[in-house]
Design an enzyme around this catalytic site. Sequence first.
Site, mmCIF file in Angstrom:
data_model
loop_
_atom_site.group_PDB
_atom_site.id
_atom_site.type_symbol
_atom_site.label_atom_id
_atom_site.label_comp_id
_atom_site.label_asym_id
_atom_site.label_seq_id
_atom_site.Cartn_x
_atom_site.Cartn_y
_atom_site.Cartn_z
ATOM 1 N N LYS A 80 0.852 -1.194 0.000
ATOM 2 C CA LYS A 80 0.000 0.000 0.000
ATOM 3 C C LYS A 80 0.884 1.239 0.000
ATOM 4 O O LYS A 80 1.936 1.257 0.653
ATOM 5 C CB LYS A 80 -0.902 -0.032 1.240
ATOM 6 C CG LYS A 80 -1.936 1.078 1.311
ATOM 7 C CD LYS A 80 -2.853 0.872 2.525
ATOM 8 C CE LYS A 80 -3.895 1.972 2.670
ATOM 9 N NZ LYS A 80 -4.787 1.763 3.833
ATOM 10 N N SER A 155 -9.716 1.948 2.988
ATOM 11 C CA SER A 155 -8.837 2.669 2.087
ATOM 12 C C SER A 155 -7.842 1.785 1.333
ATOM 13 O O SER A 155 -7.267 2.240 0.350
ATOM 14 C CB SER A 155 -8.074 3.720 2.889
ATOM 15 O OG SER A 155 -7.233 3.102 3.839
ATOM 16 N N SER A 179 -9.877 -0.515 7.123
ATOM 17 C CA SER A 179 -9.319 -0.373 5.775
ATOM 18 C C SER A 179 -8.646 -1.598 5.170
ATOM 19 O O SER A 179 -8.340 -1.595 3.986
ATOM 20 C CB SER A 179 -8.335 0.793 5.737
ATOM 21 O OG SER A 179 -9.069 1.977 5.595
HETATM 22 N N1 GLN Z 1 -13.080 4.279 6.505
HETATM 23 C C1 GLN Z 1 -12.504 4.687 7.742
HETATM 24 C C2 GLN Z 1 -12.075 6.123 7.626
HETATM 25 O O1 GLN Z 1 -12.363 6.713 6.658
HETATM 26 C C3 GLN Z 1 -11.353 3.807 8.084
HETATM 27 C C4 GLN Z 1 -10.159 4.072 7.264
HETATM 28 C C5 GLN Z 1 -8.990 3.233 7.628
HETATM 29 O O2 GLN Z 1 -9.119 2.180 8.240
HETATM 30 N N2 GLN Z 1 -7.800 3.709 7.247
HETATM 31 O O3 GLN Z 1 -11.443 6.671 8.472
#
Ligand code: GLN
Length: 487
Positions: A80, A155, A179
């Site tokens: 990532k 994400s 994410s």
């Molecule tokens: N969707 C959640 C957010 O927008 C979690 C994102 C994540 O786990 N990096 O913060």
Amino acid sequence: MVNHNQLTIHEAHRLLKTKQLSSVELTKAYLERIQQVEPKVRAFVTVTDELALKQAQKADELIASGDDTNPLTGIPALIKDNMCTKGIRTTCSSRMLENFVPPYDATVVEKLNGSGAVTIGKANMDEFAMGSSTENSALFVTHNPWDLSRVPGGSSGGSAVAVAAGETIYALGSDTGGSIRQPAGFCSVTGLKPTYGRVSRYGLVAFASSLDQIGPLTQDVTDCALVLNAIAGYDTRDSTSVPEPTPDYTKCLTAELNGLKIGVPKEYFVEGMQAEVATAIRVAINKLGELGANMEWEVSLPHTPCALAVYYIIAPSEASANLARYDGVKYGFSYLDTDNMWEALEKTRQYGFGAEVKRRIMLGTYALSAGYYDAWYLKAQKVRTLIRQEFDQVFGKFDALVTPTSPTVPFKIGEKVDDPLQMYLSDVCTLPINIAGLPAISIPAGFADGLPIGMQIIGKPFAEETILKIAYAFQQATDWHKRKPNI
Ligand code: GLN
């Protein structure tokens, strides 16, 4: 004739060891596949083909010399784009870091390199890992290989898509509120968020430091255990990593569930959950019962509904502090078209950050400001403790909990971008786990109209072995994880 694009780590390892395949051949097959499907899915920010082929050659030499036993040697991996890679652009899918080339490797990258991995590129993501659909990438949108008009989740959307579409054998993602697990569920791959402190965060671009954790996205549970073996462990460079020895996570994969007590917390079947998701998960949970686990359907974690609010105070607060460093002076994007220092600072952040990142910084700055700190931040921290205590209590009686990973199947690209609250709701089932610092895995558990559904298994702190064992047993008895998108 083997299809080189559908191999798991353990299958590829066997072929490499028995010399039926070389790492260079394997890597070339994946680079070709990337060429074929990238125009449709767009999972990669960077393809590091030259580096990958060099690493593959080295891996082949190691294997030929006969003294290699590491299961990751010679196997393609995707990282990532929020994990630092020495000499390779690390963008966080943000304009702010679009041209940032780190002078060092994140600990997890160092560990993969040490295992002889072949790193084939960097994966697209929501900017600074803020989002649930990968639509917040400042670079481009990533498409779900099961239906190109839909989001892959986020994400870590790029990581999940690349595994599902056969562009890599496995990938690393990061999980602050879901994410890894939510995109794993949306793309029908296996994704693990380890216990907070299990994997070093050194070199991971910080979003919310008390919640962030790195973990694997793979095609099955065995691969997940193999990658966790490689990346887990204490690191003196991360003060929150835990100084405990790590077990061999493949040892627990026995498909034996007799005697295990598994609870189903009712609050996770939230209002607004799609009926097909609830049904598929109930069927999957029944399967665990058939496999010998003791199932209890009426477990309650009453503070669960507070988790979303707690998360959207704590995560933005930490983000506002972490992202203060992007000032155009130290590194990253810099607005230079002025002699005025304040204007330079302001414009750097105005142009460098996207809308969602700015929203989080403003939310966090507000929640931490004098006069509001007690009402918002401190209150959220107190409820965080309640949520954690509630899990502790329930885990006095159960070895693991199972829930859906998400309340819905993958939604359409564009459907929720203008409605942040709807978007935030994608993570109701995953956020509480980060708040409590627990390990959890998402595994493929069914489909509705051809769209993937994920099941989440939650464990006690540092009990990754228990959830891997349950997930493994489920995969031995089902074939959801073997289905591949037709792309
Ligand atoms: N969707 C959640 C957010 O927008 C979690 C994102 C994540 O786990 N990096 O913060």
